[in-house]
Write a protein that holds these residues in place. Structure first.
Motif, short mmCIF file in Angstrom:
data_model
loop_
_atom_site.label_atom_id
_atom_site.label_comp_id
_atom_site.label_asym_id
_atom_site.label_seq_id
_atom_site.Cartn_x
_atom_site.Cartn_y
_atom_site.Cartn_z
N UNK A 59 -13.07 21.99 -8.42
CA UNK A 59 -11.68 22.07 -7.98
C UNK A 59 -11.31 20.91 -7.05
N UNK A 60 -12.26 20.48 -6.25
CA UNK A 60 -11.99 19.39 -5.30
C UNK A 60 -11.88 18.04 -6.01
N UNK A 61 -12.75 17.80 -7.00
CA UNK A 61 -12.82 16.47 -7.62
C UNK A 61 -12.02 16.35 -8.91
N UNK A 62 -11.54 17.46 -9.48
CA UNK A 62 -11.00 17.41 -10.85
C UNK A 62 -9.81 16.46 -11.02
N UNK A 63 -9.01 16.29 -9.97
CA UNK A 63 -7.87 15.39 -10.07
C UNK A 63 -8.13 14.02 -9.46
N UNK A 64 -9.38 13.79 -9.06
CA UNK A 64 -9.73 12.54 -8.40
C UNK A 64 -10.51 11.58 -9.30
N UNK A 393 -14.01 24.83 -15.35
CA UNK A 393 -13.03 24.59 -16.42
C UNK A 393 -12.41 25.90 -16.89
N UNK A 394 -13.22 26.94 -17.07
CA UNK A 394 -12.73 28.23 -17.54
C UNK A 394 -11.78 28.90 -16.55
N UNK A 395 -11.87 28.52 -15.30
CA UNK A 395 -11.03 29.14 -14.27
C UNK A 395 -10.08 28.13 -13.64
N UNK A 396 -9.68 27.15 -14.44
CA UNK A 396 -8.75 26.10 -14.00
C UNK A 396 -7.34 26.48 -14.44
N UNK A 397 -6.41 26.56 -13.47
CA UNK A 397 -5.02 26.94 -13.78
C UNK A 397 -4.33 25.94 -14.69
N UNK A 398 -4.90 24.74 -14.82
CA UNK A 398 -4.34 23.74 -15.74
C UNK A 398 -4.48 24.20 -17.19
#
Length: 490
Positions: A59-64, A393-398
């Motif tokens: 969650x911390x790195x996914x958009x970085x 990934x399975x628990x990503x609101x995206x």
């Protein structure tokens, strides 16, 4: 003099770690800052489960960044966050990532030289030999073995259903699946339900819930494989290796001496051996072991979390039970392979369970050939371990709106068509997708159908709400067990 030597050794170790911990910085990757001596994961296995660590860091790195680095002690490991990169690793550029980052001590630990750990041509040859044993037709032949064990589970539960504190159902499911896998993987008709002293059950518990010092030893083996190899360390203790090797040898001799054939996985391995295709007795033992180890724990864990959510969502439970009865009306009330294949909502419920609680929370690969990440200047060095954070990934609101909600409709026909590729992969993807996924899902579905036809499932006073995980468990497991109440329907 001794003091100076000690100081010098400490300084050497310190600077070695500091040099090692510059690995990801030197290669231009973002990374989680490590600490000497445990690296990035000091609390995993003690304060938190690996899945909780993995989800938080994802969650911390996914958009970085498309990937970020961590350290298992001093061993650099890359965690992927970008689905396109995950497709590259698992499928499009499989030739660069066909191995798993896994320590194997073949001579001292022969059971770990199996389809799961093999790489390269060895893996390819073994996969080709074993794939025919997991076709739909072969699995259908094993259906009666699983159904009989599920019936025993129901009979075992009937006199205990109304205990006020509920029942610890994870152990019940694990006993059921241990019976099944011992039967199909080794041809042994054992009884684990109500018999916790059974040798298979004790071995199974040891593998997935070992003493803390064993967990730490295994963590160190994975983290510093060169040191593990130097000291000839093994993942399995000798008594586990001896048990499985002797079980396979005795069973092979018994079947050959008495000309016995059975519709099970073990027989299929014997047929491959006798056909002259090059599978050895040790390979039969090793692959029976991995089928046993993975088969009983994954299916029992799926049942554990599925019934947990059914207990908390009575409307979903009612709809599923209604579907089961409606379908079985067309089969004279008999639970058959074809009947279960028609239960679409059951499939949706199980898929949602595996989304919310992926049993293998992170998939493992190894970069065997340097790989440049497309559209970046980042290069994954050869020899680096790769982790795919499935639980994140399975628990990503995206990809899943309100991911903490248990909603089987995510897997209806329309939503399934619109799902982002590689956002759902409980059994991995690409050539190394789980070979036993059909059998594992069949086993869980049979158990669930038999259970729901006989009982309503409710939370008890000891049910964990919200869920908490046992930090030391190999797979995600509820802290203190899964306590649920059963109410007889019939």
């Amino acid at each position: 003099m001794i003091l100076y030597i000690l100081i010098a050794v400490i300084l050497l170790i310190y600077f070695w770690f500091r040099k090692r911990y510059s690995f990801w910085k030197d290669h231009g990757f973002q990374y989680l800052e490590p600490s000497i001596p445990l690296g990035s994961m000091g609390g995993v296995g003690f304060k938190e489960h690996l899945s909780e660590f993995m989800k938080r860091q994802y969650d911390y790195f996914k958009n970085k960044a498309p990937a970020f680095g961590i350290f298992f002690v001093a061993n650099p490991v890359l965690i992927l966050t970008d689905l396109d990169l995950i497709k590259d690793v698992t499928t499009r550029h499989f030739e660069s990532f066909h191995e798993r980052e896994f320590y194997i001590n073949e001579k001292a630990d022969p059971l770990w030289k199996n389809l799961f750990t093999a790489g390269g041509q060895e893996w390819k040859d073994l996969r080709t030999k074993l794939s025919p044993t997991f076709t739909s037709g072969r699995i259908k032949m094993m259906f009666p073995i699983v159904a009989e064990a599920a019936d025993r589970m129901v009979e075992y539960l009937k006199p205990q259903r109304m205990l006020n504190e509920g029942l610890e159902m994870k152990e019940v499911y694990a006993a059921f699946t241990t019976e099944v896998i011992a039967n199909v993987a080794f041809g042994l008709d054992i009884k684990c339900l109500g018999h916790p002293e059974n040798e298979f059950r004790k071995i199974a518990k040891y593998i997935f819930d070992p003493p803390p010092w064993v967990n730490f030893k295994n963590f160190m083996i994975f983290s510093v494989p060169k040191i593990a190899k130097f000291f000839n360390m093994t993942l399995n203790p000798q008594f586990v290796t001896d048990f499985f090797m002797n079980t396979v040898r005795d069973n092979m001799e018994y079947r050959e001496k008495n000309n016995i054939r059975r519709n099970d996985f073990f027989q299929l391995l014997l047929d491959i051996k006798n056909s002259g295709e090059g599978i050895t007795s040790n390979e039969i033992a090793a692959n029976s072991f991995i089928f046993f180890s993975a088969g009983f724990e994954t299916s029992s864990s799926a049942m554990t979390f599925c019934t947990y959510e059914l207990a908390l969502n009575q409307d979903i439970q009612d709809r599923l039970r209604n579907e089961i009865e409606d379908v079985l009306e067309n089969y004279n009330g008999e639970v058959t392979y074809d009947a279960i294949a028609e239960m679409k909502y059951l499939d949706m419920v199980l898929n949602e369970t595996l989304r919310r609680y992926p049993i293998i929370d992170s998939h493992l690969r190894k970069c065997v050939k340097e790989f440049k990440i497309p559209n970046t200047n980042l290069v994954i060095p050869a020899g680096v371990g790769i982790l795919i954070p499935v639980v994140g990934i399975h628990n990503d609101e995206k990809y899943y709106e309100n991911p903490e909600k248990f909603d089987p409709e995510r897997f209806n026909e329309e939503n399934a068509k619109n799902r982002v590729p590689y956002s759902y992969m409980p059994f991995s993807e690409g050539p190394r997708i789980c070979i036993g996924l059909r059998f594992g899902t069949m086993q869980a579905k049979i158990g669930l159908v038999k259970l729901l036809r006989n009982f309503r499932i409710f939370p008890s006073d000891k049910t964990l709400i919200p869920m908490k995980y046992s930090p030391s468990s190999g797979f995600q497991a509820p802290l203190g067990g899964m306590w649920l109440k059963l109410q007889s329907i019939n």
